[in-house]
Design a protein around this motif. Structure first.
Motif, PDB file in Angstrom:
ATOM      1  N   GLU A 110      21.044  -0.783   9.521  1.00 32.03           N
ATOM      2  CA  GLU A 110      20.628  -0.301   8.195  1.00 32.03           C
ATOM      3  C   GLU A 110      19.445   0.658   8.291  1.00 32.03           C
ATOM      4  O   GLU A 110      19.167   1.393   7.346  1.00 32.03           O
ATOM      5  CB  GLU A 110      20.229  -1.474   7.296  1.00 32.03           C
ATOM      6  CG  GLU A 110      21.363  -2.388   6.896  1.00 32.03           C
ATOM      7  CD  GLU A 110      21.609  -3.494   7.899  1.00 32.03           C
ATOM      8  OE1 GLU A 110      21.131  -3.380   9.041  1.00 32.03           O
ATOM      9  OE2 GLU A 110      22.282  -4.476   7.540  1.00 32.03           O
TER      10      GLU A 110
ATOM     11  N   PHE B  68      25.236  -1.081   1.173  1.00 30.35           N
ATOM     12  CA  PHE B  68      24.414  -0.148   1.947  1.00 30.35           C
ATOM     13  C   PHE B  68      24.782   1.325   1.742  1.00 30.35           C
ATOM     14  O   PHE B  68      25.949   1.695   1.612  1.00 30.35           O
ATOM     15  CB  PHE B  68      24.529  -0.496   3.424  1.00 30.35           C
ATOM     16  CG  PHE B  68      23.702   0.371   4.302  1.00 30.35           C
ATOM     17  CD1 PHE B  68      22.327   0.294   4.250  1.00 30.35           C
ATOM     18  CD2 PHE B  68      24.284   1.282   5.162  1.00 30.35           C
ATOM     19  CE1 PHE B  68      21.541   1.102   5.045  1.00 30.35           C
ATOM     20  CE2 PHE B  68      23.509   2.087   5.965  1.00 30.35           C
ATOM     21  CZ  PHE B  68      22.144   1.998   5.907  1.00 30.35           C
ATOM     22  N   THR B  69      23.764   2.132   1.724  1.00 35.14           N
ATOM     23  CA  THR B  69      23.896   3.590   1.679  1.00 35.14           C
ATOM     24  C   THR B  69      22.793   4.165   2.547  1.00 35.14           C
ATOM     25  O   THR B  69      21.684   3.647   2.546  1.00 35.14           O
ATOM     26  CB  THR B  69      23.736   4.092   0.236  1.00 35.14           C
ATOM     27  OG1 THR B  69      24.812   3.605  -0.544  1.00 35.14           O
ATOM     28  CG2 THR B  69      23.763   5.600   0.165  1.00 35.14           C
ATOM     29  N   ARG B  70      23.109   5.205   3.292  1.00 34.02           N
ATOM     30  CA  ARG B  70      22.062   5.819   4.115  1.00 34.02           C
ATOM     31  C   ARG B  70      21.024   6.498   3.224  1.00 34.02           C
ATOM     32  O   ARG B  70      21.335   6.931   2.117  1.00 34.02           O
ATOM     33  CB  ARG B  70      22.665   6.847   5.072  1.00 34.02           C
ATOM     34  CG  ARG B  70      23.617   6.233   6.081  1.00 34.02           C
ATOM     35  CD  ARG B  70      22.941   5.882   7.388  1.00 34.02           C
ATOM     36  NE  ARG B  70      23.864   5.183   8.280  1.00 34.02           N
ATOM     37  CZ  ARG B  70      23.570   4.081   8.958  1.00 34.02           C
ATOM     38  NH1 ARG B  70      22.367   3.535   8.868  1.00 34.02           N
ATOM     39  NH2 ARG B  70      24.452   3.514   9.745  1.00 34.02           N
TER      40      ARG B  70
ATOM     41  N   TRP C 270      19.765   9.362   3.208  1.00 27.84           N
ATOM     42  CA  TRP C 270      20.026  10.733   2.770  1.00 27.84           C
ATOM     43  C   TRP C 270      21.000  10.798   1.592  1.00 27.84           C
ATOM     44  O   TRP C 270      21.138  11.828   0.952  1.00 27.84           O
ATOM     45  CB  TRP C 270      20.542  11.582   3.941  1.00 27.84           C
ATOM     46  CG  TRP C 270      21.774  11.044   4.607  1.00 27.84           C
ATOM     47  CD1 TRP C 270      23.024  10.999   4.073  1.00 27.84           C
ATOM     48  CD2 TRP C 270      21.877  10.495   5.922  1.00 27.84           C
ATOM     49  NE1 TRP C 270      23.903  10.449   4.965  1.00 27.84           N
ATOM     50  CE2 TRP C 270      23.238  10.130   6.116  1.00 27.84           C
ATOM     51  CE3 TRP C 270      20.977  10.281   6.953  1.00 27.84           C
ATOM     52  CZ2 TRP C 270      23.709   9.556   7.296  1.00 27.84           C
ATOM     53  CZ3 TRP C 270      21.455   9.715   8.123  1.00 27.84           C
ATOM     54  CH2 TRP C 270      22.798   9.349   8.290  1.00 27.84           C
TER      55      TRP C 270
END
Lengths: 188, 898
Positions: free
Chosen positions: B107, B215-217, B219
């Motif tokens: 993560e 989850f998301t990065r 950016w």
């Protein structure tokens, strides 16, 4: 003298042009008897190299599990931003995409996603026949993208190398890993 | 300032600092791990190596650790010297030998300090052929994920958790390269600052479990500057959205307020925004209607002459719009009358007394702290963390005498051991700060107030004296007053948590007495219950009780309730009677609550993450927050619903409401300066909420509509829902995310936005302080000193108890927080419990209702009082009565509430 030389040069040029015409005729006629490079598409299909950059697929690892770990690197490297996905995780810690969408009406088949993929999950294939009458049909979801085999890379399994434990692979069982440390041990 | 030479270039840096901090402040890039601006230097990771030269003739030099090197005049160092570059690359290579090959499934990837530093040192190929050491992970509770394989043993986690935040359940085990950072056994990390491990850890050992679930990065997140809504401190946060879900909240550095750290309630309480049962459609008698219909009904109600009940958790703009709609004479505060009385005192004291309300950074600088009747650790955790740092000031003073720099963390702690600076906790029950206190005095609320007044009298004989004080309390008052007199920078902390207005008055009295003695304003910090409690009070509302009373006479045709649950603010039967007598009730809120079930018209509004506005925190600082995402369904900003219903005002954007509010309320005149106006541009462009690396633009919604949607226009702010524009040079109040080339992690990249690392943000920290101390105000003393309460047999005096998780309504709806909320209970002193015959549960008379609750023996409860947790789900609703009659409950719960 200068006049004569000029005439001779012009004569040679004219001769050259004439000979070139004959050579062209010869070449063209000669091709009448050679095998054609073009094929009668669509009745006949060309042979494309496995490295051809066509329709994108998601592959499975040698154990038959989804290779994609939803790391988002393909999405971020995509110059036309045509890949969208969402990470999910199974009960044993394995990451996979909850959805994985490629908008092929935007895709330029550049192959950067394949280069970025750390697990060999996303691969470009030699299939380019993707014309549709309706753009909406060019939006591929995971069930359209996921194939049953490993694609071009037969042996690689990311989770065998990565340190994260998943179902069926405990800590210390990946490549180059020592068994987990017993922190209750008093030995140095 | 001293002059140093870096790679042959002369630079000026502040004296007294360490070289690493100075180099980073100069904008130079130097890799580091174990150093943290708030934690100081220990020289553990050996990453920040530079070459130090003796003089200009020295060409060889020696390798030195920048974080352990004090800057001195004429210091010559080489940052790019081959020896230093090689050394740093070697260290990274060693740190990476055991690092697992799992960045794609981590993560932290994309905002990882270890990734950044590895790239910065140029380590790309692995030469190590040995086996990697592995560790088993632990379950660390609903907030934090543990992946020990990734650890590089920088020790930042234990230094933060144990030394900085005072936690004791995170340890380091084993030795050499086997060291293990975790708990003694699996279980939730108990400290309320555990979430900061996510940002403190330079790699992915501790990651945000709630974020990982969707989850998301980094950016891909759409982010905006925001302000935490879960207490009155007003910490700055950055909420991040993707695919219509609020994915996470992280710290947004503010030099004067939260600095680098948030509490877990602020970090993980965001879950309420994603709840499936949010109010998203206008409802009329329980049936969904269109937005236009809802607007028309609101207008009708207004014409009937409705009263308005403002909200301590809605923005100033929303409250002001309501006040304009119903008229100032019909505007009431949506908080309990007891809170109202205390907030009214706080408002008057801050505005017209010669006292100073300190920022958290100033709190950290206090040398003697007196906490009066407030469980700061549970009502305003970030303030308690600042007080915890303030108790270290005597350590730092002792170190300074031995010429040890304050950033020499290990040396300072070794010198001082467990010595803590004077902290006096006068409390109505056990508090989170008791363990640090020199003196803990626990009394009933009235007695704490009396003790406070006695301290004020001991400081300044002109202040009214307290009669009938016990000898013990008199001694306490004398000794505390003595310590406050000696202090260079004393601080009084109090708040509304005790429910006793006299305690707030006593705290103000002490601060005022100190101010008179010192001939300069003394600091007093008040904890207010909600994120905009003080802001609501500045709009001069009437108290809620008056609204309930006037409805009794049948003179209230309709009521508009803004973002508050009346059942939490007043007795159930009083609210029931109010709602039944009022012709029509309109509720504007975002989450379902008791009032929503009773209102005829419910209009959905956005949460903090979906709307824009201004909050005033307990310090009196007006701060603007911005929407990170658009509201769900038909929800809109509260102020917009109210402005559209207004017959005369034609407010189109937030700036107009803010401007009108500032013009109408003199004390709020400067609120317009809290952030740049909506027409602010950099090179003709708005500030982007999305990073320049955002992905999936042409695919995210392609399954719904193949054409890419036009970016939503935001007319209310200078932020845009796009990736175009300059986020790097944005003013601090508009900084949507923290990122700089080579610096991707939130905690470390912020250095590129600060004047000096760990100091103020470039261009000044955001927000506007509304109150400056009145220099020579002749404040009238509070003369009404409460009488000591004698306990009656069978009747217990209630004392509110607070829990970080559970006492605040919005965060208590977050899925992850629910796991940490204690079950309902009441607490009694063991001796009282013995008198009740050691009951497991007690039956009590709660505003006429019989309730049965489990009872807990707690020796921090003052005998004769009963500790009642505030707001816990499952507790009887409404503000707790001042006294409770209780008896041992019959088995099998025969007395369940009627």
């Amino acid at each position: 003298m200068a006049g004569l030389r000029q005439i001779a040069m012009q004569g040679r040029a004219v001769l050259g042009i004439v000979l070139s015409q004959f050579r062209t005729l010869w070449r063209v006629l000669g091709h009448t008897f050679t095998r054609a490079d073009t094929v009668q598409y669509p009745e006949q299909k060309p042979a494309l190299s496995p490295r051809y950059r066509g329709r994108i697929v998601l592959t499975r690892d040698p154990d038959g599990e989804e290779r994609c770990v939803a790391c988002n690197l393909c999405a971020v490297v995509c110059p036309v931003a045509c890949i969208a996905l969402q990470k999910a995780e199974d009960a044993h810690g394995r990451w996979y995409p909850e959805f994985f969408r490629i908008n092929f009406s935007r895709c330029i088949l550049c192959g950067l996603c394949e280069e970025a993929c750390p697990t060999y999950a996303i691969q470009l294939t030699p299939d380019f026949e993707m014309a549709e009458y309706d753009r909406r049909n060019m939006v591929y979801e995971k069930e359209h993208l996921l194939i049953d085999g490993p694609g071009k890379y037969h042996d690689y399994n990311f989770y065998r190398v990565a340190g994260k434990s998943i179902g069926g692979k405990d800590k210390g069982e990946a490549e180059h890993e020592a068994p987990p440390i017993d922190i209750h041990s008093l030995l140095p | 300032m001293v002059g140093i030479v870096v790679d042959g270039e002369p630079h000026e840096v502040p004296a007294g600092g360490n070289l690493l901090q100075s180099l980073l402040s100069l904008g130079l890039d130097l890799p580091y791990f174990c150093w943290h601006p708030a934690l100081g230097s220990v020289g553990a990771c050996r990453q920040c190596a530079v070459v130090q030269y003796r003089d200009e003739n020295d060409v060889t030099g020696r390798v030195a650790m920048a974080c352990m090197t004090p800057v001195a005049e004429g210091l010559r160092i080489g940052l790019k010297a081959p020896a230093a570059v090689e050394f740093r690359a070697g260290i990274i290579e060693l740190l990476m030998t055991n690092h697992p090959h799992d960045c794609p499934v981590c993560e932290e990837g994309g905002e990882c300090h270890l990734q950044d530093m590895t790239v910065m040192t140029g380590h790309t190929f692995r030469q190590y052929r040995g086996l990697k050491r592995t560790h088993r992970n632990q379950y660390l509770g609903p907030f934090i994920n543990h992946e020990m394989n990734r650890c590089i043993a920088c020790y930042r986690c234990v230094r933060f958790y144990r030394d900085y935040a005072g936690g004791d359940d995170l340890q380091v085990f084993a030795s050499r390269n086997q060291v293990y950072f975790g708990r003694f056994e699996d279980g939730a990390l108990e400290n309320e600052f555990s979430g900061n491990l996510v940002e403190v850890c330079p790699t992915g050992v501790f990651t945000d479990r709630t974020f990982s679930a969707h989850f998301t990065r980094k950016w891909d997140l759409q982010t905006a500057p925001s302000v935490c809504v879960h207490c009155g401190v007003g910490c700055n946060t950055t909420p991040g959205e993707r695919y219509g879900t609020l994915k996470r909240v992280i710290n947004r550095y503010h030099g004067d307020l939260n600095g680098y750290f948030l509490c877990d309630r602020g970090r993980f309480g965001y879950g309420f925004v994603n709840c499936a049962d949010r109010l998203t459609e206008p409802m009329l008698h329980g049936q969904p209607v269109t937005r236009a219909e809802g607007r028309a009904r609101l207008r009708d109600v207004t014409f009937k002459g409705a009263i308005g009940i403002g909200s301590p958790r809605a923005s100033l703009e929303a409250n002001f719009a309501l006040r304009e709609l119903v008229g100032p004479e019909n505007f009431y505060a949506g908080c309990a009358d007891a809170d109202y009385a205390m907030l009214d005192t706080i408002r008057r004291v801050l505005a017209s007394w010669p006292v100073h309300s300190p920022s958290l950074r100033e709190v950290e600088g206090a040398d003697v702290v007196l906490v009066l009747g407030e469980d700061v650790g549970n009502t305003a955790p970030r303030l308690a963390l600042a007080i915890r740092q303030a108790t270290r000031n005597c350590m730092l003073a002792a170190a300074a005498e031995l010429k040890i720099a304050p950033w020499q963390d290990a040396a300072v702690r070794e010198l001082a051991q467990q010595v803590r600076g004077p902290l006096f906790v006068l409390a109505t029950t056990g508090t989170r700060l008791d363990e640090l206190a020199e003196v803990v005095v626990r009394r009933t609320p009235a007695d704490i107030a009396r003790l406070g007044f006695a301290i004020a009298h001991a400081l300044e004989p002109a202040a009214p004296a307290v009669s009938g004080l016990s000898d013990e309390d008199r001694q306490h008052a004398e000794s505390i007053a003595e310590a406050l007199k000696r202090a260079d920078n004393p601080l009084v902390v109090s708040g509304t948590g005790s429910g006793e207005p006299a305690i707030v008055e006593a705290a103000a009295q002490i601060a005022c007495a100190l101010s008179r003695r010192r001939k300069q304003p003394a600091s007093v910090s008040f904890v207010v219950p909600e994120c905009n409690s003080l802001g609501l009070m500045l709009l001069d509302p009437k108290r809620l009780g008056k609204a309930l009373e006037s409805a009794e006479s049948g003179s209230v045709p309709a009521a508009i309730v803004l973002e508050s649950d009346l059942f939490r603010s007043a007795r159930t039967e009083a609210v029931e009677s109010f709602l039944s007598r009022v012709g029509e009730t309109v509720l504007l809120d975002h989450s379902p609550q008791a009032t929503a079930h009773r209102a005829q018209i419910v209009l959905p509004v956005g949460t903090f993450a979906e709307t824009e506005g201004t909050f005033v925190n307990g310090e009196g600082r007006a701060q603007r927050f911005f929407a990170a995402m658009s509201p769900r369904g038909a929800a809109m900003d509260s102020w917009r619903w109210l402005a559209e219903a207004h017959p005369r005002h034609d407010w189109q954007c937030l700036d107009e409401v803010t401007g009108a509010c500032a013009a109408a309320i003199p004390v709020l005149a400067r609120m317009v300066d809290a952030a740049p106006r909506a027409d602010f541009r950099i090179d003709g462009l708005k500030i982007p909420r999305q990073t320049h690396r955002r992905s999936g633009r042409t695919a995210a919604s392609a399954h719904i509509d193949i054409r890419e949607p036009q970016p939503q226009d935001d007319t209310d702010s200078a932020l845009a829902f796009t990736m175009e524009g300059d986020a790097f040079d944005a003013p601090a109040a508009l900084r949507t995310y923290s990122w700089a080339p080579s610096w991707n992690s939130n905690g470390q990249s912020i250095a590129k936005f600060q004047d000096e690392v760990g100091g103020a943000l470039r261009g000044g920290d955001p927000g506007v302080r509304l109150f400056e101390p009145v220099q020579r105000g002749a404040a009238p003393w509070f003369t009404e000193i409460p009488r000591a309460v004698a306990a009656e047999p069978g009747v217990w005096l209630t004392v509110p108890r607070y829990h970080v998780f559970g006492s605040e309504a919005l965060s208590a709806r977050a899925e992850s927080v629910v796991e940490r909320i204690p079950a309902p209970y009441v607490a009694l002193h063991p001796s009282d419990l013995a008198r009740l015959g050691h009951a497991d549960s007690v039956e009590l008379n709660w505003h006429g209702f019989r309730e049965v609750l489990p009872v807990l023996a707690d020796d921090t409860v003052v005998p004769g009082t009963i500790g009642v947790p505030v707001g816990l789900p499952g507790m009887p609703c409404g503000p707790c009565p001042r006294t409770l009659a209780l008896r041992k409950a019959e088995p099998h719960g025969s007395g369940v509430s009627t």
